[in-house]
Design an enzyme around this catalytic site. Structure first.
Site, PDB file in Angstrom:
ATOM      1  N   LYS A 208       0.846  -1.201   0.000  1.00 34.80           N
ATOM      2  CA  LYS A 208       0.000   0.000   0.000  1.00 34.80           C
ATOM      3  C   LYS A 208       0.881   1.251   0.000  1.00 34.80           C
ATOM      4  CE  LYS A 208      -3.482   2.369   2.709  1.00 34.80           C
ATOM      5  NZ  LYS A 208      -4.440   2.347   3.802  1.00 34.80           N
ATOM      6  N   GLU A 214      10.577  -4.592   4.572  1.00 35.78           N
ATOM      7  CA  GLU A 214      10.655  -6.014   4.216  1.00 35.78           C
ATOM      8  C   GLU A 214      10.340  -6.195   2.725  1.00 35.78           C
ATOM      9  OE1 GLU A 214       9.086  -4.756   6.806  1.00 35.78           O
ATOM     10  OE2 GLU A 214       9.271  -6.032   8.576  1.00 35.78           O
ATOM     11  N   GLY A 269      -4.848  -1.979   4.930  1.00 39.71           N
ATOM     12  CA  GLY A 269      -4.086  -3.139   4.450  1.00 39.71           C
ATOM     13  C   GLY A 269      -4.791  -4.452   4.726  1.00 39.71           C
ATOM     14  N   ARG A 270      -5.318  -4.612   5.941  1.00 39.15           N
ATOM     15  CA  ARG A 270      -5.945  -5.892   6.311  1.00 39.15           C
ATOM     16  C   ARG A 270      -7.362  -6.024   5.770  1.00 39.15           C
ATOM     17  NH1 ARG A 270      -4.813  -2.465  10.305  1.00 39.15           N
ATOM     18  NH2 ARG A 270      -6.451  -1.671  11.648  1.00 39.15           N
TER      19      ARG A 270
HETATM   20  O1  F6P Z   1       3.103  -2.886   9.806  1.00 42.18           O
HETATM   21  C1  F6P Z   1       1.754  -3.095   9.646  1.00 42.18           C
HETATM   22  C2  F6P Z   1       1.291  -2.781   8.261  1.00 42.18           C
HETATM   23  O2  F6P Z   1       1.221  -1.415   8.070  1.00 42.18           O
HETATM   24  C3  F6P Z   1      -0.030  -3.451   7.975  1.00 42.18           C
HETATM   25  O3  F6P Z   1      -1.099  -2.751   8.438  1.00 42.18           O
HETATM   26  C4  F6P Z   1       0.028  -3.605   6.492  1.00 42.18           C
HETATM   27  O4  F6P Z   1      -0.907  -4.533   6.040  1.00 42.18           O
HETATM   28  C5  F6P Z   1       1.447  -4.050   6.322  1.00 42.18           C
HETATM   29  O5  F6P Z   1       2.175  -3.300   7.279  1.00 42.18           O
HETATM   30  C6  F6P Z   1       2.043  -3.854   4.955  1.00 42.18           C
HETATM   31  O6  F6P Z   1       2.009  -2.517   4.541  1.00 42.18           O
HETATM   32  P1  F6P Z   1       2.197  -2.123   3.042  1.00 42.18           P
HETATM   33  O7  F6P Z   1       1.116  -2.731   2.247  1.00 42.18           O
HETATM   34  O8  F6P Z   1       2.151  -0.621   3.014  1.00 42.18           O
HETATM   35  O9  F6P Z   1       3.539  -2.627   2.597  1.00 42.18           O
END
Ligand code: F6P
Length: 543
Positions: A208, A214, A269-270
């Site tokens: 997102k 990571e 995200g969730r």
């Molecule tokens: O660290 C938690 C979080 O922000 C979640 O809420 C989200 O789903 C995940 O990290 C991944 O975030 P992104 O889609 O921005 O990489």
């Protein structure tokens, strides 16, 4: 508008009193008093049947819980969410995942823009891309068709896609390989790609924010893997697509924004597996089935939006969690799918429920004086029965459990499905009614063995039944839990859509990383434990 603190709410006080009166009544008694209880305390919607009769509730409990939900403004807050108002208070934005599954042609205008039209425009682009991959017309840099799809993402950008892929495996193209890389541990990337040919591999970088360490670390390794093997930076254009809200960062990474599938900051995200984050799902099951899944989500949305609270599945399930958490001191809820394809569903639910409702501040900013979100956990049945169910049956903690099953399995084979399903009903029965001391004695049990064999019972379960696991029913099931989470969060007056608690650890890790990698051994300025651990790590690294 500030609302009355939960424990001062008249309906909460009434529930406290009610709990004193009925909290100790055994399910054996409740069933004996009402022979039709098992047929009455149930509800159904959108192809899902919920039996909640084996909960420690009476009609009065449910009446009071629904009254609590009304007093806490559940209906207004639900309507506000569906209208696209700013229900994610701490991040000042709507939480509009319900718009992701509104049918084509419907409209929902937020800030002057029709979000449903935006959603369908992205769905159409996803469909055309997915068809290109599935038909082999989208080729890699060397002209070979794509055979492997690797989703790189974490949290909501991983758990939904991987859960849906596993859940809908029976509907996937078996000649395509799907892998999911989430952990920054290099093992994840290396094991996921070791038997794949770069010429035939597409990476979907799903993030997102496009700022998650990571994911970007894994995506960089993936880019090196492709470019090293294919000998040209140009290969990136044919082997990488992005799913994000952040076009600038996608472009900076080197992915052409033409190969980016957009979603919006109003999708948490969730809550995003049905947005462009579901691109891998769409490639796996095809656009038509993806739309069936969206229709399943929407059917549950409509039920949640329109059904009276007393018959509303997500409301009932959410309120039962509030009941056990608030009045029985329950700390965790088990979710046990009796369908192997749902093996990642508990992991998916852990983010949905715990990142949403693991909060200690109310919407107005005061610290709560009651428990909020419980720990969710689970494993597919029947495996859990041969491992941790013992504690649920005879341990000292009360753990309400959701048991999820289907009338038909996707792989009919002899008696397997009936044996599997009989375990759902047997577990719910054993947990509710147990085995009394008299029953154990009557079986001729030696007296000193009696206490070990008595099963107290009175352990609550919900049983959820559907006909067969389809894309549609998966959407319905996920939406059921989404709205159950919302119901809980509304009663607790917390923001179920933010996740500030995960930020601090990220900031600290970024500060520590150079201290682990630097040759010069920078001065450590942490607490004594962290300093000692870093020194020990450096020493181990040098050995
Ligand atoms: O660290 C938690 C979080 O922000 C979640 O809420 C989200 O789903 C995940 O990290 C991944 O975030 P992104 O889609 O921005 O990489």
């Amino acid at each position: 508008m500030p609302i009355t603190p939960l424990r001062q709410q008249p309906s909460w006080k009434a529930l406290e009193q009610h709990h004193r009166e009925i909290g100790g009544i055994h399910l054996r008694q409740l069933f004996a008093d009402d022979p039709l209880r098992g047929e009455r305390l149930c509800a159904q919607a959108a192809g899902l049947y919920l039996d909640y009769s084996k909960n420690r509730v009476t009609d009065e409990t449910m009446r009071l819980l629904c009254g609590l939900a009304r007093e806490r403004g559940l209906e207004e807050r639900r309507n506000s969410m569906f209208r696209g108002e700013c229900v994610n208070v701490s991040e000042a934005r709507p939480a509009l995942h319900v718009a992701l599954r509104m049918p084509r042609g419907s409209t929902l205008v937020v800030d002057g823009a029709d979000v449903v039209a935006q959603v369908h425009s992205v769905l159409d682009r996803m469909a055309s891309f997915a068809r290109g991959i599935r038909s082999g017309t989208w080729t890699g840099h060397t002209g070979k068709p794509i055979r492997n799809i690797v989703n790189i993402g974490i949290g909501g950008s991983d758990l939904g896609p991987v859960m849906a892929y596993e859940a809908l495996r029976a509907y996937t193209r078996r000649d395509l390989t799907f892998r999911f890389v989430s952990n920054v541990d290099a093992t994840d990337f290396v094991e996921a790609t070791r038997d794949l040919g770069p010429e035939e591999t597409l990476f979907i970088v799903a993030s997102k924010t496009f700022g998650t360490l990571e994911t970007l670390t894994n995506a960089r390794s993936a880019r090196d893997w492709v470019v090293d093997a294919l000998g040209s930076e140009k290969a990136v254009a044919r082997h990488f697509v992005a799913v994000s809200t952040h076009a600038r960062r996608v472009a900076e990474f080197g992915i052409d924004p033409a190969n980016m599938f957009e979603f919006w900051d109003w999708v948490g995200g969730r809550y995003s597996m049905d947005s462009a984050i579901g691109l891998s799902t769409m490639i796996a099951i095809g656009p038509e089935r993806f739309h069936e899944m969206l229709a399943g989500f929407h059917a549950m949305d409509e039920h949640f939006r329109t059904a009276p609270l007393e018959e509303n599945l997500p409301v009932l399930m959410g309120l039962l969690v509030v009941w056990y958490s608030g009045f029985f001191g329950v700390q965790s809820v088990g979710v046990m799918p009796y369908d192997r394809y749902l093996k990642r569903f508990p992991a998916y639910l852990q983010q949905l429920t715990m990142e949403s409702n693991g909060k200690h501040a109310t919407l107005e900013g005061s610290v709560v004086d009651y428990d909020t979100g419980p720990v969710y956990w689970g494993e597919p049945g029947t495996n859990g029965q041969h491992s941790f169910y013992q504690l649920i049956h005879q341990g000292t903690r009360l753990i309400p459990v959701d048991l999820i099953g289907f009338g038909k399995g996707l792989n009919p084979l002899g008696e397997h499905h009936d044996i599997l399903s009989s375990n759902i009903f047997a577990q719910a029965q054993a947990l509710a009614f147990g085995r009394t001391e008299e029953e154990v004695r009557a079986e001729g049990t030696p007296p000193d063995a009696v206490p070990h064999r008595v099963m107290e019972g009175n352990r609550p379960t919900n049983v959820l039944l559907g006909e067969i696991l389809t894309p549609r029913l998966l959407g319905t099931l996920v939406a059921l839990y989404e709205h159950s989470v919302f119901t809980q969060g509304t009663v607790w007056d917390i923001d179920s859509f933010d996740q500030w608690g995960v930020e601090l650890g990220k900031v600290l890790a970024v500060r520590i990383t150079p201290e682990l990698t630097s040759q010069a051994e920078p001065e450590l300025t942490h607490d004594s434990s962290t300093n000692a651990l870093i020194r020990r790590y450096r020493a181990l690294k040098r050995q």
